[in-house]
Design a protein around this motif. Structure first.
Motif, mmCIF file in Angstrom:
data_model
loop_
_atom_site.group_PDB
_atom_site.id
_atom_site.type_symbol
_atom_site.label_atom_id
_atom_site.label_comp_id
_atom_site.label_asym_id
_atom_site.label_seq_id
_atom_site.Cartn_x
_atom_site.Cartn_y
_atom_site.Cartn_z
ATOM 1 N N THR A 28 0.831 -1.209 0.000
ATOM 2 C CA THR A 28 0.000 0.000 0.000
ATOM 3 C C THR A 28 0.865 1.259 0.000
ATOM 4 O OG1 THR A 28 -1.751 -1.193 1.163
ATOM 5 C CG2 THR A 28 -1.843 1.219 1.235
ATOM 6 N N ALA A 29 1.909 1.267 0.821
ATOM 7 C CA ALA A 29 2.823 2.423 0.862
ATOM 8 C C ALA A 29 3.510 2.608 -0.487
ATOM 9 C CB ALA A 29 3.853 2.245 1.971
ATOM 10 N N LYS A 30 3.903 1.504 -1.120
ATOM 11 C CA LYS A 30 4.531 1.587 -2.446
ATOM 12 C C LYS A 30 3.570 2.201 -3.453
ATOM 13 C CE LYS A 30 6.803 -2.019 -4.061
ATOM 14 N NZ LYS A 30 7.213 -3.423 -4.302
ATOM 15 N N ASP A 31 2.311 1.784 -3.441
ATOM 16 C CA ASP A 31 1.315 2.321 -4.372
ATOM 17 C C ASP A 31 1.116 3.824 -4.155
ATOM 18 O OD1 ASP A 31 0.955 -0.214 -5.440
ATOM 19 O OD2 ASP A 31 -0.918 -0.600 -4.357
ATOM 20 N N LEU A 32 0.984 4.227 -2.898
ATOM 21 C CA LEU A 32 0.805 5.646 -2.595
ATOM 22 C C LEU A 32 2.056 6.455 -2.947
ATOM 23 C CD1 LEU A 32 -1.012 5.306 0.845
ATOM 24 C CD2 LEU A 32 -2.001 6.190 -1.295
ATOM 25 N N ALA A 33 3.223 5.892 -2.674
ATOM 26 C CA ALA A 33 4.481 6.578 -2.988
ATOM 27 C C ALA A 33 4.620 6.775 -4.491
ATOM 28 C CB ALA A 33 5.664 5.790 -2.435
ATOM 29 N N LEU A 34 4.291 5.754 -5.261
ATOM 30 C CA LEU A 34 4.397 5.867 -6.713
ATOM 31 C C LEU A 34 3.487 6.974 -7.246
ATOM 32 C CD1 LEU A 34 5.663 4.855 -9.308
ATOM 33 C CD2 LEU A 34 3.848 3.130 -9.446
ATOM 34 N N LYS A 35 2.280 7.069 -6.722
ATOM 35 C CA LYS A 35 1.365 8.142 -7.145
ATOM 36 C C LYS A 35 1.937 9.524 -6.791
ATOM 37 C CE LYS A 35 -2.768 5.319 -6.891
ATOM 38 N NZ LYS A 35 -3.892 4.877 -6.104
ATOM 39 N N LEU A 36 2.488 9.628 -5.604
ATOM 40 C CA LEU A 36 3.084 10.890 -5.165
ATOM 41 C C LEU A 36 4.300 11.243 -6.024
ATOM 42 C CD1 LEU A 36 3.231 13.201 -3.066
ATOM 43 C CD2 LEU A 36 4.527 11.636 -1.599
ATOM 44 N N ILE A 37 5.119 10.275 -6.309
ATOM 45 C CA ILE A 37 6.308 10.489 -7.124
ATOM 46 C C ILE A 37 5.916 10.889 -8.547
ATOM 47 C CG2 ILE A 37 8.241 9.253 -8.219
ATOM 48 C CD1 ILE A 37 8.451 7.715 -5.444
ATOM 49 N N GLN A 38 4.986 10.163 -9.120
ATOM 50 C CA GLN A 38 4.550 10.472 -10.498
ATOM 51 C C GLN A 38 3.919 11.857 -10.584
ATOM 52 O OE1 GLN A 38 2.166 6.971 -11.297
ATOM 53 N NE2 GLN A 38 3.892 5.940 -12.319
ATOM 54 N N ALA A 39 3.257 12.292 -9.536
ATOM 55 C CA ALA A 39 2.640 13.626 -9.524
ATOM 56 C C ALA A 39 3.691 14.736 -9.438
ATOM 57 C CB ALA A 39 1.672 13.746 -8.352
ATOM 58 N N ASN A 40 4.924 14.358 -9.089
ATOM 59 C CA ASN A 40 5.992 15.358 -8.910
ATOM 60 C C ASN A 40 7.170 15.149 -9.855
ATOM 61 O OD1 ASN A 40 5.371 17.200 -6.465
ATOM 62 N ND2 ASN A 40 4.669 15.162 -5.866
ATOM 63 N N GLU A 41 6.964 14.358 -10.903
ATOM 64 C CA GLU A 41 8.045 14.123 -11.876
ATOM 65 C C GLU A 41 8.250 15.342 -12.760
ATOM 66 O OE1 GLU A 41 9.039 9.739 -13.060
ATOM 67 O OE2 GLU A 41 6.892 10.073 -13.364
#
Length: 187
Positions: A174-187
């Motif tokens: 779950t943390a990985k999924d949320l982190a990926l969304k956060l990272i992609q939103a800030n690329e």
């Protein structure tokens, strides 16, 4: 392990035992027996169990950050590299000896008044938080890198703590999924 210098043998043994059993459930005599070190030799290096605890925390921190940094540096810049910390935790969870975060385990066992151990744990947590912030700055185009780093840090901490609590990988996934969304939103 007998080939290690006495101090290193004591720290490695104490680290293994503290991580597996907990700080309060591990006695000095057990550390001495497991390490094959005489009590007099131990006192040449450490005056107390608390001093061994500090050495244990430093040992775990150095090994964790070194392995994490090495892993991240081998990945291309961007989201893949940013996800290294979460994949690292996921791989760590897969090991049979996994018991979550050694710092959080230790902090739960010491009295509130033990400022020496508390300060060491806080220092280690600040270092990993700073590492995440440096990775955000070097890999993303976040408008507010500190906020993004803080959010990723909290996801990392929650993944470590909750995966141990529930003895399941869903908190890490779950943390990985949320982190990926956060990272992609800030690329």
């Amino acid at each position: 392990m007998k080939k290690l210098p006495v101090k290193d043998r004591l720290v490695a043994t104490a680290s293994k035992l503290f991580y597996e059993q907990g700080y309060n459930r591990t006695g000095i005599n057990e550390i001495l027996k497991e390490s094959g070190v005489a009590k007099a030799s131990m006192y040449q290096h450490f005056r107390s169990k608390d001093e061994i605890a500090i050495a244990h925390l430093k040992f775990m921190d150095v090994n964790f950050r070194s392995a994490l940094t090495q892993r991240a540096e081998n990945l291309p810049k961007g989201s893949e590299r940013m996800m290294a910390i979460f994949q690292f935790v996921h791989d760590f969870y897969q090991k049979p000896e996994y018991r979550g975060c050694w710092n959080l385990n230790m902090i739960s066992e010491i009295p509130k008044e033990d400022q020496v151990i508390l300060k060491e744990i806080q220092s280690q947590k600040r270092r990993i938080k700073r590492w995440i912030e440096e990775e955000v700055q070097g890999n993303l185009h976040a408008k507010d890198s500190t906020t993004v780093a803080n959010q990723l840090y909290l996801l990392f901490e929650a993944a470590m703590m909750e995966s141990q609590l529930f003895q399941d990988e869903w908190p890490i996934v779950t943390a990985k999924d949320l982190a990926l969304k956060l990272i992609q939103a800030n690329e």
